[in-house]
Design a protein around this motif. Structure first.
Motif, mmCIF file in Angstrom:
data_model
loop_
_atom_site.group_PDB
_atom_site.id
_atom_site.type_symbol
_atom_site.label_atom_id
_atom_site.label_comp_id
_atom_site.label_asym_id
_atom_site.label_seq_id
_atom_site.Cartn_x
_atom_site.Cartn_y
_atom_site.Cartn_z
ATOM 1 N N ARG A 66 0.834 -1.198 0.000
ATOM 2 C CA ARG A 66 0.000 0.000 0.000
ATOM 3 C C ARG A 66 0.870 1.250 0.000
ATOM 4 O O ARG A 66 1.927 1.285 0.613
ATOM 5 C CB ARG A 66 -0.890 -0.019 1.246
ATOM 6 C CG ARG A 66 -1.824 1.146 1.369
ATOM 7 C CD ARG A 66 -2.732 0.961 2.596
ATOM 8 N NE ARG A 66 -3.541 2.117 2.826
ATOM 9 C CZ ARG A 66 -4.674 2.387 2.209
ATOM 10 N NH1 ARG A 66 -5.133 1.545 1.308
ATOM 11 N NH2 ARG A 66 -5.358 3.479 2.479
ATOM 12 N N PHE A 67 0.390 2.291 -0.673
ATOM 13 C CA PHE A 67 1.035 3.601 -0.685
ATOM 14 C C PHE A 67 -0.014 4.642 -0.310
ATOM 15 O O PHE A 67 -1.141 4.595 -0.787
ATOM 16 C CB PHE A 67 1.596 3.918 -2.077
ATOM 17 C CG PHE A 67 2.063 5.345 -2.219
ATOM 18 C CD1 PHE A 67 3.267 5.739 -1.675
ATOM 19 C CD2 PHE A 67 1.285 6.284 -2.863
ATOM 20 C CE1 PHE A 67 3.691 7.051 -1.784
ATOM 21 C CE2 PHE A 67 1.705 7.597 -2.985
ATOM 22 C CZ PHE A 67 2.909 7.974 -2.441
ATOM 23 N N GLU A 68 0.359 5.571 0.570
ATOM 24 C CA GLU A 68 -0.526 6.665 0.939
ATOM 25 C C GLU A 68 0.162 7.983 0.646
ATOM 26 O O GLU A 68 1.293 8.204 1.049
ATOM 27 C CB GLU A 68 -0.906 6.572 2.414
ATOM 28 C CG GLU A 68 -1.792 5.380 2.686
ATOM 29 C CD GLU A 68 -2.395 5.383 4.063
ATOM 30 O OE1 GLU A 68 -2.403 6.449 4.713
ATOM 31 O OE2 GLU A 68 -2.849 4.323 4.493
ATOM 32 N N SER A 69 -0.538 8.843 -0.058
ATOM 33 C CA SER A 69 -0.004 10.149 -0.414
ATOM 34 C C SER A 69 -0.507 11.194 0.573
ATOM 35 O O SER A 69 -1.652 11.142 1.017
ATOM 36 C CB SER A 69 -0.452 10.520 -1.833
ATOM 37 O OG SER A 69 0.017 11.799 -2.162
ATOM 38 N N THR A 70 0.349 12.142 0.911
ATOM 39 C CA THR A 70 -0.030 13.211 1.834
ATOM 40 C C THR A 70 0.029 14.583 1.182
ATOM 41 O O THR A 70 -0.380 15.559 1.782
ATOM 42 C CB THR A 70 0.897 13.209 3.064
ATOM 43 O OG1 THR A 70 2.242 13.365 2.613
ATOM 44 C CG2 THR A 70 0.764 11.918 3.849
ATOM 45 N N GLU A 71 0.516 14.632 -0.046
ATOM 46 C CA GLU A 71 0.714 15.925 -0.708
ATOM 47 C C GLU A 71 -0.290 16.155 -1.825
ATOM 48 O O GLU A 71 -0.798 15.211 -2.418
ATOM 49 C CB GLU A 71 2.136 16.003 -1.258
ATOM 50 C CG GLU A 71 3.178 15.862 -0.163
ATOM 51 C CD GLU A 71 4.582 15.997 -0.712
ATOM 52 O OE1 GLU A 71 4.764 16.749 -1.678
ATOM 53 O OE2 GLU A 71 5.472 15.345 -0.169
ATOM 54 N N HIS A 72 -0.545 17.415 -2.111
ATOM 55 C CA HIS A 72 -1.445 17.802 -3.198
ATOM 56 C C HIS A 72 -0.684 17.725 -4.521
ATOM 57 O O HIS A 72 -0.197 18.724 -5.034
ATOM 58 C CB HIS A 72 -1.987 19.215 -2.985
ATOM 59 C CG HIS A 72 -2.897 19.318 -1.808
ATOM 60 N ND1 HIS A 72 -4.197 18.874 -1.839
ATOM 61 C CD2 HIS A 72 -2.688 19.793 -0.558
ATOM 62 C CE1 HIS A 72 -4.762 19.086 -0.670
ATOM 63 N NE2 HIS A 72 -3.864 19.637 0.126
ATOM 64 N N ARG A 73 -0.565 16.515 -5.024
ATOM 65 C CA ARG A 73 0.115 16.262 -6.297
ATOM 66 C C ARG A 73 -0.693 15.251 -7.085
ATOM 67 O O ARG A 73 -1.385 14.411 -6.520
ATOM 68 C CB ARG A 73 1.505 15.674 -6.077
ATOM 69 C CG ARG A 73 2.451 16.604 -5.370
ATOM 70 C CD ARG A 73 3.771 15.933 -5.144
ATOM 71 N NE ARG A 73 4.632 16.808 -4.369
ATOM 72 C CZ ARG A 73 5.925 16.837 -4.492
ATOM 73 N NH1 ARG A 73 6.539 16.034 -5.325
ATOM 74 N NH2 ARG A 73 6.646 17.645 -3.760
#
Length: 120
Positions: A66-73
């Motif tokens: 799993r990968f979780e993104s935290t940035e507005h990209r």
């Protein structure tokens, strides 16, 4: 939706109660998430390559990872082989948004208007 290099379109299933949907990607297909902030991507089968705009990392996920993104990209998920992914904490752009347009725009200035899935 897949890019021109993919042989067939992706298949979607959506459960609004869990804010999760599943995407089946044929080999070499690309799935785009316009704003990855707070979005989790889990590889259920196959192998996917995840890239984020202006991020030098290459993230490869296998089954169960799993990968979780935290940035507005923008997040691009490329299928290295036929794959199935789960996308959580986000609503797919191809489905209607239950909130009004004004509420959707107020949520984040970085989110793109919901006009359907965009090709990568």
């Amino acid at each position: 939706m897949s890019t021109a290099t993919a042989p067939s379109p992706s298949a979607f299933s959506f459960s609004s109660s869990t804010s999760r949907f599943h995407v089946s990607l044929p080999s070499r297909a690309v799935f785009a998430v316009p704003d990855g902030a707070g979005v989790g991507i889990e590889c259920r089968s196959g192998a996917v390559w995840i890239t984020l705009d202006r991020d030098p990392r290459d993230i490869v996920l296998g089954p169960g990872e799993r990968f979780e993104s935290t940035e507005h990209r923008r997040v691009l998920v490329s299928a290295l082989e036929s794959s199935c992914i789960s996308v959580s904490d986000a609503q797919p752009a191809a489905l209607p948004n239950p909130a009004s347009r004004a509420q959707a725009r107020a949520r984040s200035p970085w989110r793109l208007p919901l006009h359907g899935l965009s090709p990568a």
